[in-house]
Design an enzyme around this catalytic site. Structure first.
Site, PDB file in Angstrom:
ATOM      1  N   ASN A 100       0.795  -1.243   0.000  1.00 32.61           N
ATOM      2  CA  ASN A 100       0.000   0.000   0.000  1.00 32.61           C
ATOM      3  C   ASN A 100       0.823   1.285   0.000  1.00 32.61           C
ATOM      4  OD1 ASN A 100       0.683  -0.673   2.651  1.00 32.61           O
ATOM      5  ND2 ASN A 100      -1.022   0.484   3.501  1.00 32.61           N
ATOM      6  N   GLU A 154       4.374  -4.626  12.550  1.00 34.71           N
ATOM      7  CA  GLU A 154       3.453  -3.511  12.259  1.00 34.71           C
ATOM      8  C   GLU A 154       2.314  -4.102  11.441  1.00 34.71           C
ATOM      9  OE1 GLU A 154       3.693  -0.636  13.421  1.00 34.71           O
ATOM     10  OE2 GLU A 154       5.780  -0.093  13.731  1.00 34.71           O
ATOM     11  N   CYS A 174      -3.341   0.887   6.924  1.00 37.31           N
ATOM     12  CA  CYS A 174      -3.439   0.090   8.143  1.00 37.31           C
ATOM     13  C   CYS A 174      -4.257   0.838   9.190  1.00 37.31           C
ATOM     14  CB  CYS A 174      -2.047  -0.216   8.672  1.00 37.31           C
ATOM     15  SG  CYS A 174      -1.027   1.241   8.895  1.00 37.31           S
ATOM     16  N   GLU A 223       8.374   1.678  15.697  1.00 33.64           N
ATOM     17  CA  GLU A 223       9.280   2.317  14.754  1.00 33.64           C
ATOM     18  C   GLU A 223       9.250   3.814  15.042  1.00 33.64           C
ATOM     19  OE1 GLU A 223       7.526   0.293  11.052  1.00 33.64           O
ATOM     20  OE2 GLU A 223       9.687   0.160  10.723  1.00 33.64           O
TER      21      GLU A 223
HETATM   22  P1  NAD Z   1       0.543  -9.302   3.503  1.00 31.15           P
HETATM   23  O1  NAD Z   1       0.636  -9.629   4.945  1.00 31.15           O
HETATM   24  O2  NAD Z   1      -0.211 -10.206   2.616  1.00 31.15           O
HETATM   25  O3  NAD Z   1       2.003  -9.168   2.858  1.00 31.15           O
HETATM   26  C1  NAD Z   1       2.963  -8.317   3.406  1.00 31.15           C
HETATM   27  C2  NAD Z   1       4.316  -8.744   2.899  1.00 31.15           C
HETATM   28  O4  NAD Z   1       4.633 -10.025   3.430  1.00 31.15           O
HETATM   29  C3  NAD Z   1       4.420  -8.861   1.384  1.00 31.15           C
HETATM   30  O5  NAD Z   1       5.683  -8.386   0.977  1.00 31.15           O
HETATM   31  C4  NAD Z   1       4.300 -10.369   1.172  1.00 31.15           C
HETATM   32  O6  NAD Z   1       4.890 -10.807  -0.032  1.00 31.15           O
HETATM   33  C5  NAD Z   1       5.050 -10.892   2.373  1.00 31.15           C
HETATM   34  N1  NAD Z   1       4.750 -12.263   2.779  1.00 31.15           N
HETATM   35  C6  NAD Z   1       3.634 -12.988   2.531  1.00 31.15           C
HETATM   36  N2  NAD Z   1       3.733 -14.216   3.111  1.00 31.15           N
HETATM   37  C7  NAD Z   1       4.927 -14.263   3.734  1.00 31.15           C
HETATM   38  C8  NAD Z   1       5.602 -15.243   4.521  1.00 31.15           C
HETATM   39  N3  NAD Z   1       5.060 -16.440   4.798  1.00 31.15           N
HETATM   40  N4  NAD Z   1       6.818 -14.931   5.032  1.00 31.15           N
HETATM   41  C9  NAD Z   1       7.381 -13.729   4.800  1.00 31.15           C
HETATM   42  N5  NAD Z   1       6.800 -12.759   4.050  1.00 31.15           N
HETATM   43  C10 NAD Z   1       5.577 -13.016   3.531  1.00 31.15           C
HETATM   44  O7  NAD Z   1      -0.026  -7.806   3.440  1.00 31.15           O
HETATM   45  P2  NAD Z   1      -0.479  -6.991   2.160  1.00 31.15           P
HETATM   46  O8  NAD Z   1      -1.781  -7.563   1.708  1.00 31.15           O
HETATM   47  O9  NAD Z   1       0.649  -6.863   1.213  1.00 31.15           O
HETATM   48  O10 NAD Z   1      -0.714  -5.545   2.809  1.00 31.15           O
HETATM   49  C11 NAD Z   1      -1.855  -5.191   3.475  1.00 31.15           C
HETATM   50  C12 NAD Z   1      -1.695  -5.396   4.974  1.00 31.15           C
HETATM   51  O11 NAD Z   1      -0.615  -4.636   5.496  1.00 31.15           O
HETATM   52  C13 NAD Z   1      -2.919  -4.911   5.724  1.00 31.15           C
HETATM   53  O12 NAD Z   1      -3.267  -5.863   6.693  1.00 31.15           O
HETATM   54  C14 NAD Z   1      -2.441  -3.635   6.389  1.00 31.15           C
HETATM   55  O13 NAD Z   1      -3.125  -3.264   7.531  1.00 31.15           O
HETATM   56  C15 NAD Z   1      -1.020  -3.978   6.699  1.00 31.15           C
HETATM   57  N6  NAD Z   1      -0.250  -2.744   6.946  1.00 31.15           N
HETATM   58  C16 NAD Z   1       0.190  -2.458   8.235  1.00 31.15           C
HETATM   59  C17 NAD Z   1       0.859  -1.257   8.495  1.00 31.15           C
HETATM   60  C18 NAD Z   1       1.363  -0.887   9.871  1.00 31.15           C
HETATM   61  O14 NAD Z   1       2.298  -0.097   9.955  1.00 31.15           O
HETATM   62  N7  NAD Z   1       0.793  -1.375  10.935  1.00 31.15           N
HETATM   63  C19 NAD Z   1       1.079  -0.367   7.462  1.00 31.15           C
HETATM   64  C20 NAD Z   1       0.604  -0.683   6.187  1.00 31.15           C
HETATM   65  C21 NAD Z   1      -0.052  -1.873   5.932  1.00 31.15           C
END
Ligand code: NAD
Length: 472
Positions: free
Chosen positions: A137, A234, A268, A446
């Site tokens: 995102n 996060e 998020c 962070e």
């Molecule tokens: P996701 O959890 O599907 O993926 C995040 C990252 O993890 C990607 O790079 C993905 O390729 C990788 N990944 C997937 N499976 C993995 C594994 N088994 N081991 C290691 N890496 C792996 O999230 P998304 O759909 O890309 O993003 C949306 C999510 O991110 C939402 O839940 C959002 O709330 C969260 N988010 C949190 C914050 C925060 O700071 N708290 C900020 C932005 C987004």
């Protein structure tokens, strides 16, 4: 580890739904090499005098500033986010490098004299090699947010962007090389969860800073925990916005629109549960609904467009499915914008901004993150009821409180369970201010001073300072 071939992954343009680029993924069998290069480079990087390290980080910031407009255009093409967001994020990426360049000599230790003929010296040393995993995102800024503090505190850093949005992280890598970062000290590995898992499981990764969903976060934390590696999580949220009757209702409406529908809801910290005091619920609901109904959905580069597409086709489908299931469970649509009519956008990943009511507190749409332009509206009767509703999910990332009563604002802020609480603004952030969640939204912090503890380890040395050595 199963070797995989170097296959190009397609990257899409969400505004049109058309392919934008083919990016070679990093095969999992290259993970060993990547980590080895990082570990070798880290030793010299950590030994480099602080001012020199800082100068290189400032150079990265300068290059990012010069290229901010182009990076923002690329980010908008790859994410469909409005230029107002992507330009700000590009400048914030530069700002992160500049901010952490100021930290290179501030991770200082301390000397403690426990008074029994011994002194203890506590050093803050780099962790070693840091793995940053980021979601789709906010691709450029999140990559910068991992690289900048990790590098400032003398670590090597490998960032794995989401495979859907790797373009700006790859360009950032080129800029870091141009700025004189030694080979291997900063690297980008492109791939999906299989590559992410291989990186997390690698024994050479000394710290994992993960930003993503709660489901993946738990998987990553478990894999890291099996080999005793520290993690910062996060994760997602399901944040509430509470509107009290004494609030500036116009400001609250702007805050709700920004918090729930900004970046097409792909935040998020999305404030997607809107609770309004019964006294003002009717007027507030009507005014909010009118604004949502009249939102223009389309190509966010065009003047007058308020909301762009979702970033991925999967996410578009997920949002529609969640709206569908909510309605099947009895939710009513209070407001919904129209989808774009332009045939050039027919294949774009658009979801209309939607506001739902009559949602049961335990319904999926009230409990699970949507990550799309969908919010729910409900009423509360008094402060305890507002707090109970705000705390009604296992997440705890953020909350918004809208009131003119300072006492109430602080009372409620202390009772809602969230890592960040905004009183009267929403979605305001800074590198200087700690950020992170509680509950399902994660742990660790962070930004600011907290980054110094996150990206370094404290090592204690005891020294005899008298001839009489204490036994204990
Ligand atoms: P996701 O959890 O599907 O993926 C995040 C990252 O993890 C990607 O790079 C993905 O390729 C990788 N990944 C997937 N499976 C993995 C594994 N088994 N081991 C290691 N890496 C792996 O999230 P998304 O759909 O890309 O993003 C949306 C999510 O991110 C939402 O839940 C959002 O709330 C969260 N988010 C949190 C914050 C925060 O700071 N708290 C900020 C932005 C987004």
């Amino acid at each position: 580890m199963t070797p995989t071939a170097r296959v190009p992954g397609p990257v899409f343009e969400p505004i049109t739904g058309r392919p934008l680029a083919q990016i070679a993924w990093t095969p999992t069998h290259e993970v060993d090499d990547l980590v080895e290069r990082a570990r070798v480079a880290q030793t010299d990087w950590a030994r480099m005098p602080g001012p020199e390290r800082a100068a290189r980080l400032h150079r990265v910031a300068n290059l990012l500033e010069v290229e901010a407009e182009d990076l923002a255009k690329l980010e908008t093409r790859n994410t469909g986010k409005p230029p107002v967001d992507t330009v700000r994020e590009a400048h914030r990426a530069a700002g992160s490098f500049r901010y952490y360049a100021g930290w290179v000599d501030r991770a200082v230790g301390e000397t403690i004299d426990p008074g029994a003929g011994v002194l203890s010296l506590v050093d803050r040393r780099p962790r070693g090699t840091v793995l940053g995993i980021v979601p789709w995102n906010v691709p450029l800024f999140f990559a910068a947010k991992k690289f900048a503090p990790a590098l400032a505190f003398g670590n090597a850093c490998i960032v794995k962007p989401a495979p859907e949005t790797p373009l700006t992280a790859l360009r950032l890598l080129e800029l870091m090389q141009q700025a004189g970062l030694p080979d291997g000290v900063a690297q980008v590995a492109v791939g999906d969860g299989e590559l992410g898992a291989a990186l997390v499981e690698h024994p050479g990764m000394d710290l994992i800073v993960f930003t993503g969903s709660d489901v993946t976060g738990r998987r990553v934390a478990a894999a890291a925990g099996r080999r005793g590696a520290p993690t910062v999580m996060e994760l997602g949220g399901k944040s509430a916005q509470l509107i009290f009757p004494d609030a500036d209702l116009d400001a609250a409406i702007e805050g709700v629109l920004l918090g729930a529908y900004g970046a097409t809801g792909q935040m998020c910290i999305a404030g997607s549960r809107v609770y309004v005091h019964r006294e003002v619920a009717g007027a507030f609901g009507q005014a909010l609904a009118a604004r949502i109904d009249s939102m223009v959905v389309g190509d966010p580069r065009v003047d007058g467009v308020h909301v762009g597409p979702q970033i991925t086709r999967d996410q578009q489908r997920k949002s529609f499915e969640m709206i569908g299931r909510a309605k099947a469970a009895g939710a009513r649509t209070v407001a919904q914008a129209s989808l774009p009519r332009d045939p050039a956008l027919a294949e774009g990943f658009f979801v209309p901004p939607t506001l739902l009511e009559a949602v049961a507190p335990d319904a999926e749409v009230a409990q699970r993150e949507i990550f799309g332009p969908v919010a729910i509206l409900d009423v509360f009767d008094d402060e305890p009821d507002a707090v109970r509703r705000a705390n009604g999910t296992p997440f705890g990332l953020a909350a918004g409180i809208w009131t003119a009563d300072i006492g109430r604002a602080h009372r409620v802020a202390r009772r809602v369970r969230a890592g960040t609480v905004w009183i009267n603004p929403y979605r305001v952030m800074s590198d200087l201010v700690p950020f992170g969640g509680v509950g399902w939204s994660g742990y660790g912090r962070e930004n600011g001073e907290a980054a110094s503890a996150t990206y370094t380890k404290a090592i204690t040395t005891w020294v005899a300072s008298s001839d009489v050595i204490p036994a204990r």
